[in-house]
Design a protein around this motif. Structure first.
Motif, PDB file in Angstrom:
ATOM      1  N   ASN A  83       0.860  -1.173   0.000  1.00  0.00           N
ATOM      2  CA  ASN A  83       0.000   0.000   0.000  1.00  0.00           C
ATOM      3  C   ASN A  83       0.903   1.232   0.000  1.00  0.00           C
ATOM      4  O   ASN A  83       1.754   1.351   0.888  1.00  0.00           O
ATOM      5  CB  ASN A  83      -0.922   0.019   1.228  1.00  0.00           C
ATOM      6  N   PRO A  84       0.815   2.117  -0.961  1.00  0.00           N
ATOM      7  CA  PRO A  84      -0.198   2.148  -2.036  1.00  0.00           C
ATOM      8  C   PRO A  84       0.255   1.500  -3.340  1.00  0.00           C
ATOM      9  O   PRO A  84      -0.546   1.329  -4.254  1.00  0.00           O
ATOM     10  CB  PRO A  84      -0.400   3.646  -2.242  1.00  0.00           C
ATOM     11  N   SER A  85       1.549   1.153  -3.470  1.00  0.00           N
ATOM     12  CA  SER A  85       2.031   0.596  -4.739  1.00  0.00           C
ATOM     13  C   SER A  85       3.058  -0.491  -4.479  1.00  0.00           C
ATOM     14  O   SER A  85       3.596  -0.621  -3.368  1.00  0.00           O
ATOM     15  CB  SER A  85       2.646   1.684  -5.619  1.00  0.00           C
ATOM     16  N   THR A  86       3.325  -1.280  -5.509  1.00  0.00           N
ATOM     17  CA  THR A  86       4.312  -2.351  -5.411  1.00  0.00           C
ATOM     18  C   THR A  86       5.052  -2.470  -6.732  1.00  0.00           C
ATOM     19  O   THR A  86       4.534  -2.083  -7.785  1.00  0.00           O
ATOM     20  CB  THR A  86       3.638  -3.690  -5.051  1.00  0.00           C
ATOM     21  N   GLU A  87       6.263  -3.004  -6.689  1.00  0.00           N
ATOM     22  CA  GLU A  87       7.049  -3.223  -7.894  1.00  0.00           C
ATOM     23  C   GLU A  87       7.021  -4.699  -8.254  1.00  0.00           C
ATOM     24  O   GLU A  87       7.345  -5.558  -7.434  1.00  0.00           O
ATOM     25  CB  GLU A  87       8.494  -2.764  -7.692  1.00  0.00           C
ATOM     26  N   ILE A  88       6.653  -4.974  -9.503  1.00  0.00           N
ATOM     27  CA  ILE A  88       6.577  -6.345 -10.006  1.00  0.00           C
ATOM     28  C   ILE A  88       7.747  -6.541 -10.964  1.00  0.00           C
ATOM     29  O   ILE A  88       7.814  -5.899 -12.018  1.00  0.00           O
ATOM     30  CB  ILE A  88       5.246  -6.595 -10.724  1.00  0.00           C
ATOM     31  N   SER A  89       8.681  -7.402 -10.620  1.00  0.00           N
ATOM     32  CA  SER A  89       9.840  -7.659 -11.477  1.00  0.00           C
ATOM     33  C   SER A  89       9.688  -9.010 -12.160  1.00  0.00           C
ATOM     34  O   SER A  89       9.094  -9.947 -11.613  1.00  0.00           O
ATOM     35  CB  SER A  89      11.140  -7.615 -10.674  1.00  0.00           C
ATOM     36  N   PHE A  90      10.220  -9.103 -13.363  1.00  0.00           N
ATOM     37  CA  PHE A  90      10.052 -10.331 -14.143  1.00  0.00           C
ATOM     38  C   PHE A  90      11.227 -10.512 -15.088  1.00  0.00           C
ATOM     39  O   PHE A  90      11.931  -9.556 -15.448  1.00  0.00           O
ATOM     40  CB  PHE A  90       8.737 -10.292 -14.927  1.00  0.00           C
ATOM     41  N   LEU A  91      11.428 -11.779 -15.487  1.00  0.00           N
ATOM     42  CA  LEU A  91      12.507 -12.154 -16.399  1.00  0.00           C
ATOM     43  C   LEU A  91      11.911 -12.487 -17.755  1.00  0.00           C
ATOM     44  O   LEU A  91      10.996 -13.317 -17.865  1.00  0.00           O
ATOM     45  CB  LEU A  91      13.258 -13.363 -15.860  1.00  0.00           C
ATOM     46  N   VAL A  92      12.433 -11.842 -18.798  1.00  0.00           N
ATOM     47  CA  VAL A  92      12.027 -12.127 -20.173  1.00  0.00           C
ATOM     48  C   VAL A  92      13.135 -12.938 -20.827  1.00  0.00           C
ATOM     49  O   VAL A  92      14.273 -12.477 -20.937  1.00  0.00           O
ATOM     50  CB  VAL A  92      11.771 -10.829 -20.959  1.00  0.00           C
ATOM     51  N   ALA A  93      12.819 -14.170 -21.245  1.00  0.00           N
ATOM     52  CA  ALA A  93      13.850 -15.082 -21.750  1.00  0.00           C
ATOM     53  C   ALA A  93      14.137 -14.906 -23.232  1.00  0.00           C
ATOM     54  O   ALA A  93      15.217 -15.271 -23.699  1.00  0.00           O
ATOM     55  CB  ALA A  93      13.438 -16.528 -21.463  1.00  0.00           C
ATOM     56  N   SER A  94      13.188 -14.367 -24.004  1.00  0.00           N
ATOM     57  CA  SER A  94      13.417 -14.196 -25.436  1.00  0.00           C
ATOM     58  C   SER A  94      12.575 -13.037 -25.949  1.00  0.00           C
ATOM     59  O   SER A  94      11.581 -12.661 -25.328  1.00  0.00           O
ATOM     60  CB  SER A  94      13.058 -15.489 -26.190  1.00  0.00           C
ATOM     61  N   PRO A  95      12.955 -12.449 -27.091  1.00  0.00           N
ATOM     62  CA  PRO A  95      12.197 -11.316 -27.629  1.00  0.00           C
ATOM     63  C   PRO A  95      10.773 -11.716 -27.985  1.00  0.00           C
ATOM     64  O   PRO A  95      10.484 -12.865 -28.293  1.00  0.00           O
ATOM     65  CB  PRO A  95      12.992 -10.927 -28.887  1.00  0.00           C
ATOM     66  N   GLY A  96       9.892 -10.736 -27.973  1.00  0.00           N
ATOM     67  CA  GLY A  96       8.506 -10.998 -28.332  1.00  0.00           C
ATOM     68  C   GLY A  96       7.551 -10.225 -27.466  1.00  0.00           C
ATOM     69  O   GLY A  96       7.951  -9.488 -26.555  1.00  0.00           O
ATOM     70  N   ARG A  97       6.279 -10.378 -27.721  1.00  0.00           N
ATOM     71  CA  ARG A  97       5.249  -9.664 -26.975  1.00  0.00           C
ATOM     72  C   ARG A  97       5.171 -10.177 -25.539  1.00  0.00           C
ATOM     73  O   ARG A  97       5.264 -11.381 -25.284  1.00  0.00           O
ATOM     74  CB  ARG A  97       3.893  -9.817 -27.666  1.00  0.00           C
ATOM     75  N   VAL A  98       4.986  -9.255 -24.619  1.00  0.00           N
ATOM     76  CA  VAL A  98       4.890  -9.573 -23.190  1.00  0.00           C
ATOM     77  C   VAL A  98       3.656  -8.876 -22.630  1.00  0.00           C
ATOM     78  O   VAL A  98       3.399  -7.708 -22.945  1.00  0.00           O
ATOM     79  CB  VAL A  98       6.152  -9.101 -22.424  1.00  0.00           C
ATOM     80  N   SER A  99       2.891  -9.581 -21.813  1.00  0.00           N
ATOM     81  CA  SER A  99       1.757  -8.955 -21.132  1.00  0.00           C
ATOM     82  C   SER A  99       1.764  -9.350 -19.668  1.00  0.00           C
ATOM     83  O   SER A  99       2.167 -10.460 -19.301  1.00  0.00           O
ATOM     84  CB  SER A  99       0.425  -9.356 -21.778  1.00  0.00           C
ATOM     85  N   LEU A 100       1.335  -8.430 -18.843  1.00  0.00           N
ATOM     86  CA  LEU A 100       1.223  -8.661 -17.413  1.00  0.00           C
ATOM     87  C   LEU A 100      -0.151  -8.149 -16.993  1.00  0.00           C
ATOM     88  O   LEU A 100      -0.463  -6.977 -17.180  1.00  0.00           O
ATOM     89  CB  LEU A 100       2.332  -7.924 -16.655  1.00  0.00           C
ATOM     90  N   LYS A 101      -0.974  -9.058 -16.496  1.00  0.00           N
ATOM     91  CA  LYS A 101      -2.353  -8.720 -16.157  1.00  0.00           C
ATOM     92  C   LYS A 101      -2.577  -8.855 -14.657  1.00  0.00           C
ATOM     93  O   LYS A 101      -2.087  -9.806 -14.038  1.00  0.00           O
ATOM     94  CB  LYS A 101      -3.322  -9.640 -16.903  1.00  0.00           C
ATOM     95  N   ILE A 102      -3.329  -7.908 -14.106  1.00  0.00           N
ATOM     96  CA  ILE A 102      -3.751  -7.981 -12.709  1.00  0.00           C
ATOM     97  C   ILE A 102      -5.201  -8.424 -12.706  1.00  0.00           C
ATOM     98  O   ILE A 102      -6.062  -7.781 -13.322  1.00  0.00           O
ATOM     99  CB  ILE A 102      -3.599  -6.621 -12.001  1.00  0.00           C
ATOM    100  N   LEU A 103      -5.493  -9.513 -12.019  1.00  0.00           N
ATOM    101  CA  LEU A 103      -6.850 -10.042 -11.901  1.00  0.00           C
ATOM    102  C   LEU A 103      -7.293  -9.981 -10.457  1.00  0.00           C
ATOM    103  O   LEU A 103      -6.476 -10.111  -9.539  1.00  0.00           O
ATOM    104  CB  LEU A 103      -6.912 -11.491 -12.395  1.00  0.00           C
ATOM    105  N   ASP A 104      -8.598  -9.828 -10.235  1.00  0.00           N
ATOM    106  CA  ASP A 104      -9.085  -9.907  -8.862  1.00  0.00           C
ATOM    107  C   ASP A 104      -9.213 -11.365  -8.455  1.00  0.00           C
ATOM    108  O   ASP A 104      -8.900 -12.276  -9.230  1.00  0.00           O
ATOM    109  CB  ASP A 104     -10.387  -9.123  -8.678  1.00  0.00           C
ATOM    110  N   ALA A 105      -9.670 -11.625  -7.234  1.00  0.00           N
ATOM    111  CA  ALA A 105      -9.685 -12.984  -6.699  1.00  0.00           C
ATOM    112  C   ALA A 105     -10.610 -13.909  -7.478  1.00  0.00           C
ATOM    113  O   ALA A 105     -10.465 -15.136  -7.401  1.00  0.00           O
ATOM    114  CB  ALA A 105     -10.087 -12.960  -5.227  1.00  0.00           C
ATOM    115  N   ARG A 106     -11.568 -13.343  -8.223  1.00  0.00           N
ATOM    116  CA  ARG A 106     -12.482 -14.163  -9.007  1.00  0.00           C
ATOM    117  C   ARG A 106     -12.044 -14.289 -10.463  1.00  0.00           C
ATOM    118  O   ARG A 106     -12.740 -14.891 -11.271  1.00  0.00           O
ATOM    119  CB  ARG A 106     -13.895 -13.593  -8.937  1.00  0.00           C
ATOM    120  N   GLY A 107     -10.906 -13.688 -10.795  1.00  0.00           N
ATOM    121  CA  GLY A 107     -10.387 -13.825 -12.138  1.00  0.00           C
ATOM    122  C   GLY A 107     -10.813 -12.744 -13.103  1.00  0.00           C
ATOM    123  O   GLY A 107     -10.560 -12.856 -14.305  1.00  0.00           O
TER     124      GLY A 107
END
Length: 226
Positions: A148-172
């Motif tokens: 609260n109020p924000s967080t940092e989401i880090s991720f590893l990209v293994a190869s070039p291409g489109r990337v998406s990161l989605k936030i879903l609620d508990a019900r999807g």
């Protein structure tokens, strides 16, 4: 040409193979209307992550949902219902995380839904946890968590291409989407400020971070506290 209706409500058309009925050239045909009925279907997908297996689903032309359940089976174990919902819980839910899993086993899933006198069964999903995953794109860390109020989401990209990161609620249900057509291979990060795509603050609760690339998918649960 003329039209007529019989005592049963059937519509008939009178005509001729010539310019006008002559001799035996007249014909009477009953009209039939063939309606196109949309295909109804349930589509199940899965993402294997560090917190378990995230199952997500969608429906096509199926709007009255009263009952919903997920079956799971594996080697030597027959299908069993591992999650079920009814009423509003079934209608609103679009994902579920199976955390009762271990490495070294195969898991199979199927979703069944019913409502309005219609029953649907989804495609089957197979998850093989017997083979170690090669180097792949994945989530690295979410910090702080809870946040609260924000967080940092880090991720590893293994190869070039489109990337998406989605936030879903508990019900999807989709809350926020981050997407890149091209991004640097290696470690990357994005800040989430607890707001949806309309820039409205979301309530406290558990959310799912779903990470998708052409070199692997991942997900993780995070908690927003206010």
């Amino acid at each position: 040409m003329a039209f007529g209706e019989d005592e049963n409500g059937e519509i008939y058309v009178c005509g001729s193979s010539d310019l006008a009925p002559v001799g035996d050239s007249g014909v009477v045909e009953r009209l039939q209307v063939q309606a196109v009925v949309p295909v109804q279907a349930a589509l199940l997908s899965a993402v294997e992550g560090q917190d378990g297996i995230l199952l997500s689903w969608s429906f096509a032309n199926f709007h009255t949902l009263d009952q919903l359940h997920i079956e799971r089976w594996g080697e030597g174990v027959g299908p069993e219902i591992v999650a079920a919902w009814s009423g509003a819980d079934a209608a609103d839910r679009r994902s579920w995380v199976d955390q009762d899993i271990v490495s070294g086993r195969n898991y199979h899933y199927r979703l069944s839904a019913s409502g309005g006198g219609i029953e649907l069964t989804s495609n089957e999903i197979d998850i093989d946890r017997t083979v170690p995953s090669p180097t792949r794109s994945r989530l690295l860390a979410v910090a702080p968590n809870p946040f609260n109020p924000s967080t940092e989401i880090s991720f590893l990209v293994a190869s070039p291409g489109r990337v998406s990161l989605k936030i879903l609620d508990a019900r999807g249900r989709l809350v926020r989407t981050f997407a890149w057509n091209a991004i640097t291979v290696g470690e990357n990060a994005v800040q989430w400020d607890g707001r949806d795509d309309a820039r409205s603050a979301v309530p406290s609760g558990v959310y799912l971070v779903q990470f998708e690339t052409n070199a692997g998918n991942d997900f993780r649960t995070i908690t927003l506290l206010k």
